[in-house]
Every structure is written in structure tokens, then in C-alpha cells.
Design a protein around this motif. Structure first.
Motif, PDB file in Angstrom:
ATOM      1  N   PHE A 176     -10.088 -19.732   4.875  1.00  0.00           N
ATOM      2  CA  PHE A 176      -9.659 -18.338   5.013  1.00  0.00           C
ATOM      3  C   PHE A 176      -9.030 -17.836   3.716  1.00  0.00           C
ATOM      4  CE2 PHE A 176      -6.407 -15.144   5.940  1.00  0.00           C
ATOM      5  CZ  PHE A 176      -7.198 -14.166   6.527  1.00  0.00           C
ATOM      6  N   TYR A 180     -10.376 -14.692   1.461  1.00  0.00           N
ATOM      7  CA  TYR A 180      -9.591 -13.556   0.996  1.00  0.00           C
ATOM      8  C   TYR A 180      -9.665 -13.450  -0.529  1.00  0.00           C
ATOM      9  CZ  TYR A 180      -5.747 -10.757  -0.609  1.00  0.00           C
ATOM     10  OH  TYR A 180      -5.010  -9.814  -1.294  1.00  0.00           O
ATOM     11  N   SER A 184     -11.080 -10.206  -2.287  1.00  0.00           N
ATOM     12  CA  SER A 184     -10.190  -9.511  -3.204  1.00  0.00           C
ATOM     13  C   SER A 184     -10.809  -9.409  -4.596  1.00  0.00           C
ATOM     14  CB  SER A 184      -8.844 -10.239  -3.276  1.00  0.00           C
ATOM     15  OG  SER A 184      -7.969  -9.614  -4.194  1.00  0.00           O
ATOM     16  N   ASN A 289     -10.361  -1.396   4.741  1.00  0.00           N
ATOM     17  CA  ASN A 289      -9.700  -2.149   5.815  1.00  0.00           C
ATOM     18  C   ASN A 289      -9.739  -1.402   7.151  1.00  0.00           C
ATOM     19  OD1 ASN A 289      -9.030  -4.295   4.129  1.00  0.00           O
ATOM     20  ND2 ASN A 289      -7.047  -3.447   3.595  1.00  0.00           N
ATOM     21  N   LEU A 344     -14.277 -15.456   9.812  1.00  0.00           N
ATOM     22  CA  LEU A 344     -13.436 -15.067   8.688  1.00  0.00           C
ATOM     23  C   LEU A 344     -13.219 -13.563   8.647  1.00  0.00           C
ATOM     24  CD1 LEU A 344     -14.929 -17.396   5.920  1.00  0.00           C
ATOM     25  CD2 LEU A 344     -12.691 -17.615   7.017  1.00  0.00           C
ATOM     26  N   ASP A 345     -14.264 -12.811   8.943  1.00  0.00           N
ATOM     27  CA  ASP A 345     -14.166 -11.364   8.881  1.00  0.00           C
ATOM     28  C   ASP A 345     -13.217 -10.831   9.949  1.00  0.00           C
ATOM     29  OD1 ASP A 345     -15.470  -9.210   7.255  1.00  0.00           O
ATOM     30  OD2 ASP A 345     -15.835  -8.391   9.251  1.00  0.00           O
ATOM     31  N   SER A 347     -10.856 -12.551  11.454  1.00  0.00           N
ATOM     32  CA  SER A 347      -9.517 -13.056  11.132  1.00  0.00           C
ATOM     33  C   SER A 347      -8.864 -12.215  10.050  1.00  0.00           C
ATOM     34  CB  SER A 347      -9.607 -14.516  10.681  1.00  0.00           C
ATOM     35  OG  SER A 347     -10.166 -15.326  11.683  1.00  0.00           O
ATOM     36  N   TYR A 348      -9.660 -11.803   9.071  1.00  0.00           N
ATOM     37  CA  TYR A 348      -9.144 -10.979   7.986  1.00  0.00           C
ATOM     38  C   TYR A 348      -8.581  -9.665   8.517  1.00  0.00           C
ATOM     39  CZ  TYR A 348      -9.278  -7.710   4.042  1.00  0.00           C
ATOM     40  OH  TYR A 348      -8.956  -6.756   3.104  1.00  0.00           O
ATOM     41  N   VAL A 352      -4.611  -8.703   8.207  1.00  0.00           N
ATOM     42  CA  VAL A 352      -4.140  -7.529   7.471  1.00  0.00           C
ATOM     43  C   VAL A 352      -3.282  -6.646   8.368  1.00  0.00           C
ATOM     44  CG1 VAL A 352      -4.842  -5.388   6.332  1.00  0.00           C
ATOM     45  CG2 VAL A 352      -6.046  -7.521   5.823  1.00  0.00           C
TER      46      VAL A 352
END
Length: 366
Positions: A176, A180, A184, A289, A344-345, A347-348, A352
Motif C-alpha cells: 500500500f 501511494y 503520488s 480524490n 489498493l484503490d 484502500s487509498y 485519504v
């Protein structure tokens, strides 16, 4: 009526995400190799900040000393280290005449401020072209200086490089964090490519010394411990000519596995730092986001009301995300992330959101 409104919002946020992935996240990798920039062997000063880094000096400084570049010096800034860092630095200096030492002691004004120490190192540098490196990292090639220096051409040049993270063993937390970092980086490169730079890794960054003095260095944010690249770029944006360097030989890699607590602390600070960015930059970052959050929220809701449409939207989203992010993942050597993209997406998004709520309750100190 509600479902109709949700369908419209879903299409809108899908379109926004598609634009980001289709255009923005592939844009940095579509440029020509040399972009018309010179490969002249200009003199370069590599600036490295040191504070209690005995082990890192012994492990990683040789990778800089062994760079295949004819004309460079290394400026080591010892910032009031309480361990044996200064002794180790002086031992290296005895054997390498192109090492310059800047010793920042407690008695100096602002001695506790990293940006002040960096300012002293920049002023002490003999060369006009500066590269910044972190002693916790190592360059992945002996051509690191050469590759980064090709993008430093004029007094307004800024070069932004890539930093990867170490993974010693399989770990969901580590995957993870790397996801990120990759996401980023893509946004960072995208904005720089569009001549709107807002961020750079202090571990792999460079600019002309005169540009530093033209924007009065770090004076506008000297009391903020974070953001020596972000806030510098903000001040220099109107005159800087940003370049990104995505040659594999220009990458650096952190040599320790970042713990989740360290990552979370850094992430909270980064999210707080956004308030200093330009309005345009803040809007575009938040749009990414927000659109991602709304997509997952609406899609999951629709799965309970119209399973076919909900799953179709998710399948379409994941398909174009995989197609367009795979090129970047291959280039950045993060192909393992592709196997976990859906998890992952999601969770991101919620990570956030959680961080945003937490920062509203208690902002971290910058």
C-alpha cells in the motif's frame, strides 16, 4: 429520481478519472528521450544533509563517490550531529578531495532548522548546478548524476527525479505504501509536465543555484520544517522551467523499509502542506480524490440496487485503470502493484478520507 441522479454523477466521475488516467498519467512517459536538452558535462554540486547518520554514511556515500561523472563535488552538511557522523565525514574527506564539509553547530542562529542548514550548504557549493540527495537512499546507477544533470541547462532549470521504496518481503502494508508512492509520483510528474510543478522528492531533486537566490531561498517558509521542495517550487513556479527525469539510471531507492506509522505521519503532514499550494493545484488534486471517492461510493451503492450496472461500472473503471497505469508501473518497476489494484484503490480512498477527518480534528505540526 435518486437513481437517475446517481447514474449522472457516476458517469461524470468516471469521465474525470478516465481523463486523469488516459491523459495525465501517461503524459510524463510520452516525451522524447532527450527533449532537446544538452548532455554537456557541466560542473555539479551534490548536496547531502546529515544528522546522526553514521551507518547511512558508511553504507550509501560510496555510491555517490563512485559516480561516473567527471566534474562534481559532494557537499556534506553535518547538522549538529550528536553521534560520530562528523568523524566519519572527515575520514571520507581525507580520501576524497572533492568532498566539502559544512558543519552547522548549535550556536548558530536557527541551528535547529533543516532549511537553514541547507541554505548554508547551498551557499558553500562551488558549482552552479545543484543536485539534492538523501543519505538514506542509494542511486540505482553509477550514471545518476549524469542523467539528472542532462536536465539542468539554464539558470531557471529544475529537475524532478523518482524515488522508489524498498520491499524486503511481501507485506500488504508495504504494498500500500508503495502504491501511494507510485500514485503520488505520477501526479507529481504530471503537474511538472504541464508546467505546474508542486512537489518533488528531496531525495532526488535539482536546480540552479541562481534560481535559489532569485526566489530568496527558503525565507518565505523558513519556519515550516516541511516542504523544502514543495514550497520552494511554489515560490519559483513563475520563473522555473521544470523537467522530469524518468530514465531508469536516474532513480534512487530508500534503503530502509518505512514503517506504517512513519508513513502515516508523513502522509498527514503532506496533506496539511497542500493548503500552501496554489488554488489551481489544490483543486486538481482534490478533484482526483473526490471523483475517486464518489465513484466507489456510488458504484458500491448501485451494486445493491442494480447489480449489473454497478458491476459494469466497476469493471470498466478497473479495466481502463489497469491499461493506463500499467505503462507507468512497468517504467517505475512497480509491476507487483498491478495484481492488487482493486484493493489498493479502494484502500487509498478510505485512507485519504480518514486522514482528512483526523487532520480536521488535530492538525500535525509542520
Amino acid at each position: 429520481m435518486l437513481l437517475t441522479a446517481l447514474y449522472c454523477i457516476l458517469v461524470a466521475v468516471l469521465l474525470v478519472q478516465l481523463i486523469y488516467y488516459l491523459f495525465f498519467f501517461t503524459l510524463p512517459f510520452n516525451s522524447k528521450k532527450n527533449s532537446g536538452l544538452t548532455n554537456a558535462n557541466k560542473a555539479v554540486s551534490v548536496i547531502i544533509y546529515i544528522k546522526n547518520n553514521v551507518n547511512e554514511l558508511k553504507q550509501n556515500l560510496p555510491f555517490i563517490l563512485n559516480q561516473k561523472y567527471d566534474d562534481f563535488e559532494i557537499v556534506l552538511i553535518n547538522h549538529s550531529s550528536s553521534d560520530e557522523s562528523l568523524d566519519v565525514i572527515k575520514n571520507f574527506q581525507q580520501n576524497h578531495n572533492h568532498i566539502k564539509v559544512v558543519n552547522v553547530e548549535n550556536k548558530e542562529a536557527f541551528w535547529g532548522n533543516k532549511k537553514y542548514a541547507l541554505t548554508l550548504g547551498i551557499k558553500a557549493a562551488s558549482n552552479d548546478f545543484l543536485l539534492f540527495f538523501d543519505i538514506h537512499c542509494k542511486p540505482l546507477s553509477e550514471l545518476w548524476i549524469k542523467e539528472m544533470a542532462t536536465k539542468l541547462v539554464t539558470e531557471t532549470s529544475v529537475v524532478i527525479g523518482y524515488k522508489s521504496l524498498t520491499s524486503n518481503k511481501f507485506s500488504i502494508k508495504n504494498i500500500f505504501i508503495r502504491f501511494y508512492n507510485t500514485l503520488s509520483s505520477l501526479k507529481m510528474f504530471m503537474f511538472a509536465k504541464l508546467n505546474n510543478p508542486y512537489k518533488g522528492y528531496h531525495e532526488n531533486f535539482g536546480y540552479h543555484k541562481q534560481l535559489f537566490f532569485n526566489v530568496k531561498g527558503f525565507i518565505n517558509h523558513i519556519n515550516i520544517s516541511e516542504g523544502e521542495t514543495d514550497l520552494f517550487l511554489k515560490d519559483a513556479k513563475s520563473i522555473a522551467k521544470p523537467q522530469i527525469q524518468l530514465s531508469t539510471a536516474s532513480y534512487v531507492k530508500e534503503q530502509f523499509v518505512l514503517s506504517f506509522s512513519e508513513f502515516f505521519s508523513n502522509f498527514r503532514k503532506q496533506q496539511t502542506l497542500i493548503r500552501f499550494y496554489s488554488g489551481k493545484t489544490r483543486f486538481l488534486l482534490r478533484l482526483f480524490n473526490i471523483s475517486k471517492f464518489l465513484f466507489w461510493l456510488i458504484s458500491i451503492y448501485l451494486c445493491f440496487n442494480n447489480l449489473v450496472i454497478g458491476l459494469s461500472a466497476i469493471a470498466f473503471y478497473l479495466l481502463f485503470q489497469y491499461v493506463f497505469i500499467s505503462k507507468a508501473a512497468i517504467k517505475l518497476k512497480e509491476t507487483q502493484l498491478l495484481y492488487f489494484l482493486p484493493i489498493l484503490d479502494i484502500s487509498y480512498v478510505f485512507f485519504v478520507l480518514f486522514t482528512l477527518i483526523l487532520n480536521l480534528v488535530s492538525k500535525p505540526k509542520l
